[in-house]
Design an enzyme around this catalytic site. Structure first.
Site, short mmCIF file in Angstrom:
data_model
loop_
_atom_site.label_atom_id
_atom_site.label_comp_id
_atom_site.label_asym_id
_atom_site.label_seq_id
_atom_site.Cartn_x
_atom_site.Cartn_y
_atom_site.Cartn_z
N GLN A 15 -9.18 21.90 -11.54
CA GLN A 15 -8.83 21.51 -13.40
C GLN A 15 -7.54 23.08 -12.76
O GLN A 15 -8.20 24.41 -12.26
CB GLN A 15 -9.88 22.01 -14.46
N GLY A 16 -6.25 23.22 -13.72
CA GLY A 16 -5.10 23.79 -13.81
C GLY A 16 -5.21 24.06 -15.56
O GLY A 16 -3.72 23.89 -15.89
N TYR A 17 -6.11 25.46 -15.60
CA TYR A 17 -5.77 25.44 -17.45
C TYR A 17 -5.34 27.20 -17.02
O TYR A 17 -4.25 27.41 -17.63
CB TYR A 17 -7.06 25.37 -17.91
N SER A 18 -6.16 27.75 -16.74
CA SER A 18 -6.10 29.50 -17.27
C SER A 18 -4.95 29.95 -15.55
O SER A 18 -5.10 29.08 -14.75
CB SER A 18 -7.67 30.18 -16.80
N SER A 59 -11.62 25.38 -9.96
CA SER A 59 -12.64 25.71 -9.06
C SER A 59 -13.06 24.81 -8.51
O SER A 59 -12.33 23.56 -8.01
CB SER A 59 -14.00 24.50 -10.13
N GLU A 69 -15.86 19.04 -21.60
CA GLU A 69 -16.76 20.50 -20.80
C GLU A 69 -17.62 21.32 -21.01
O GLU A 69 -18.58 21.63 -20.91
CB GLU A 69 -15.35 21.87 -20.07
#
Lengths: 397, 379
Positions: A130-133, A165, A248
């Site tokens: 996951q690429g959010y922050s 992660s 999540e």
């Protein structure tokens, strides 16, 4: 009801016949199967178990059959889960694709995307991260700056994502990117799927305070991404992201007690390190601290049951579930601080023969628990959410 | 497992809420206090409550009760916590009734319970003898005397002790203070010669008494249960009492909290509602969390009574400890967040704070119950 009972009996019989005995114990991190291009099974039994579950569509039981699932309804899926827990069966497949992206694609993806990605997730062929922050967009996620520029049939992506992660072991990444820099914060964001084998993608693991590298920073340098990888509507990726965050947080509150597989429980820890007299911990302050922790866990457990029962009976406001991420993660931190206090100078070991495996594990886990109340929405953000949604207090956030 | 109310119980709760808001709101307690009412509760109101069936809510049908169970009773007590309603409901229908139900024989039940269910007889449990909850520390002596017993000693913090018609007296027929052996229960007429009662003025304006027993003679039929063997049954009575008072405390804390959140939205300073300040929002959210956890443990404790679960002692201690901690937090924060008006007698918040402090002393404080929980868990 009778059909469900019949289903339960069939599930139980099938699991008993098909789950290898070695797959009926809790899986250590090394024994978990996360799938992906480079994945290997920890044992032959793990492979057999995975393949049998896959053949029934039970790696993703609630997904429709045409995408690799078994098309179970909610009640059936709960029965399957319960029966697996009863027998102690391991999950055959782990991963963000199963838990987060899949449900989001089912809700927001187009037919082509579902056909391309869902079976690959169900079959464990591809592993997702996951690429959010971003370095400058944490709790204030909507201020993210990774850009995707429109180049006709594709986007060109530049920027970086942090806390991705296990990105170093993943094949694809689902990202939030800015597609309109003139729009108000949330408005110009889109949801994009990126193959990490694309030129320009690079990954650097981040070493954490506990010595592990669970997270990475992922860099995008002029990465070409085909337009068909856009999920949902252009500039409306925030809607997809919110749906995903719900998955999540639900996951984190459900698994807070299993995220860290403790080497020993606080009560075992007390027995090993503290003097007892007449069956009681001698130190009244330690005893009180342990009682507080055990009572908090008891209350959290009862609240989980209440949430389930309220959902089943259609009573309750639904606001109760907002507290679970906060309660679970904060108490997990307190638990480890308590165990370290009980262990004294045996609880601060790092490596070497002066500490046994349980001691080192406890010390390192204690450090890792600090991540739990930060990842997936900090405790402070959780309190903001309660203030806004449950209490309807006014405010800017 | 019942963590939610069923339809019947929800109906009971809604009826209770409506009735109490109409007939016994916080203003009613204020009036009893300001009028220096010698009884401390209203007989008319109690007759109405009995008419609704509340006096016999946990009494079996064969003795004229509703047999509705503790989950239902807990729901009603939660509502009386919201309105600070003074009534014999707790002392009579939880403590006294449980002692007779669990320890009494058929004849004793037949003699007392139908009158309790009808609202005609009020009960009190005379237990405490010092300023801290100490059920094993009983010193009050009951000695064989002729065909019966003679009681000598003193009790304090007896809820509704000044107004009850019958007292369930915890006495020692053998053994030393601190021992469970030799504890006996007696049903004593409050008007018997040698019984001297004095109402104690506590900060909640409710009803507590000191009672002296000087050569009080009772027949052998006054003994509830076997002589000297009543410690296990007394513990069950007390655990029911703990679950029930925790339910009242939950209601009081919820009401106090809701009034405070409403004030945060209404009160303006610096040109905005003070509820928009994050410093207050997070403290309010923290209280919401505690209240949600408390609701779960109270529901479970009441359910464990109804299920006759062996886990009741553990959950009763869990509920009472949590109720104490939560109501202390919420009542303090409520006063602080109301600011200056919060410390005035004019605002009801102070009445919730004062009732909270008294309930925190009933059947054990948080330290007592954390220690008991630890013992029950084997550490």
């Amino acid at each position: 009801m009778e059909d469900l009972e019949q289903f339960r009996i069939e599930v139980r019989q099938w699991l008993e016949a098909n789950c290898p005995p070695s797959q009926r114990t809790p899986a250590s991190p090394e024994e978990q199967y996360w799938g992906g291009r480079n994945a290997t099974f920890a044992s032959g039994d793990a492979r057999v178990w995975f393949e049998r579950m896959l053949a029934r569509g039970w790696t993703v039981p609630e997904w429709p059959r045409e995408y690799g699932g078994a098309g179970l309804n909610g009640q059936q899926a709960r029965i399957l889960k319960k029966e697996m827990v009863r027998l102690g069966c391991r999950a055959p497949l782990y991963g963000l694709g199963v838990w987060m992206l899949g449900p989001a694609l089912l809700e927001f993806g187009n037919e082509e995307q579902k056909r391309e990605h869902l079976p690959a997730i169900a079959e464990g062929r591809l592993r997702w991260c996951q690429g959010y922050s971003e370095p400058n967009a944490g709790s204030d996620l909507a201020s993210l700056q990774t850009r995707a520029e429109d180049h006709g049939d594709h986007f060109v992506v530049n920027g970086s994502k942090i806390w991705t992660s296990q990105a170093d072991r993943s094949d694809w990444i689902f990202c939030l990117v800015r597609t309109d820099s003139s729009a108000r914060k949330q408005a110009g964001i889109s949801f994009l799927l990126i193959d990490m084998a694309t030129p320009g993608v690079s990954v650097t693991p981040i070493k954490l305070i506990n010595g592990s590298s669970e997270f990475c920073q992922t860099f995008f340098d002029n990465v070409r991404v085909p337009k068909q990888n856009l999920v949902g509507v252009l500039n409306e990726g925030w809607t997809v992201a919110k749906g995903l965050l719900r998955h999540e947080r639900k996951l984190m509150s459900e698994t807070a007690d299993t995220v860290t597989t403790a080497a020993h429980t606080p009560i075992e820890c007390a027995r090993r390190y503290l003097p007892f007299a007449d069956g009681r911990i001698q130190d009244p302050l330690m005893r009180d601290a342990l009682a507080r922790h055990e009572m908090q866990m008891h209350a959290i457990g009862l609240t989980q049951l209440r949430i389930l029962e309220e959902a089943r009976t259609g009573t309750g406001s639904g606001a109760t579930s907002l507290i679970m991420k906060y309660c679970g993660t904060e108490e997990e931190k307190r638990k480890y601080e308590l165990m370290m206090a009980m262990m004294g100078s045996q609880g601060i070991g790092w490596e070497g023969e002066d500490f046994d495996a349980a001691e080192i594990d406890t010390a390192r886990q204690a450090l890792f628990t600090k991540a739990l109340s930060i990842a997936g929405g900090t405790s402070e953000v959780q309190l903001n959410i309660i203030a806004k949604r449950a209490l309807e207090l006014p405010g800017v956030i | 497992m019942a963590m939610t109310l069923n339809e019947e119980q929800r109906h009971l709760r809604d009826t209770a809420r409506e009735f109490l808001l109409a007939r016994a709101p916080v203003a009613a307690l204020r009036a009893l206090r300001d009028d220096r009412d010698p009884l401390g509760w209203s007989r008319e109101l109690w007759a109405e409550m009995a008419g609704l069936g509340w006096a016999g809510i946990v009494i079996p049908e064969e003795f004229g009760g509703l047999e509705f169970g503790f989950t239902g009773l807990g729901a009603v007590l939660q509502e009386t916590g919201r309105t600070l309603t003074a009534s014999p409901l707790y002392a009579t229908c939880v403590l006294g009734t449980s002692a007779i139900l669990l320890a009494g024989d058929q004849k004793q039940k037949q003699a007392v319970l139908p009158r309790v269910a009808a609202g005609e007889t009020c009960l009190a449990l005379a237990l405490e003898e010092s300023h801290h909850h100490d059920p094993l520390g009983v010193r009050l002596r009951a000695e064989r005397h002729g065909d019966g017993y003679r009681l000598n000693g003193a009790k304090q913090f007896v809820l509704d002790g000044h107004s009850a018609d019958l007292l369930v007296v915890v006495a020692r027929t053998a053994g030393e203070p601190g021992s469970g052996q030799g504890i006996s229960l007696f049903l004593v007429d409050a008007a018997a010669p040698g019984v001297a009662r004095r109402r104690t003025a506590t900060m909640d304006s409710r009803n507590v008494a000191r009672i002296e027993f000087q050569d009080v003679e009772v027949p052998v039929t006054a003994l509830l249960g076997a002589e000297g063997e009543s410690w296990p049954v007394l513990e069950q009575v007390l655990d029911r009492g703990r679950a029930a008072i925790a339910a009242e405390m939950l209601g009081g804390a919820q009401e106090c909290f809701q009034r405070t959140v409403a004030y945060l939205k209404q009160r303006e300073q610096f040109g905005v509602a003070i509820g928009s300040f994050q410093a207050l929002q997070h403290r309010a959210a923290a209280m919401f969390i505690e209240l949600e956890l408390l609701q779960s443990v109270v529901m479970d404790a009441c359910a464990k009574v109804d299920e006759a679960s062996p886990l009741l002692p553990m959950v009763a201690s869990l509920a009472k400890a949590r109720a104490n901690d939560t109501i202390e937090l919420v009542s303090n924060e409520a006063v602080q967040m109301h600011g200056g008006i919060g410390i005035t007698d004019q605002l009801d918040i102070g009445l919730f704070l004062k009732r909270a402090r008294v309930t925190m002393q009933i059947l054990g404080d948080a330290r007592y119950h954390r220690a008991r929980y630890a013992t029950l868990r084997g550490f």
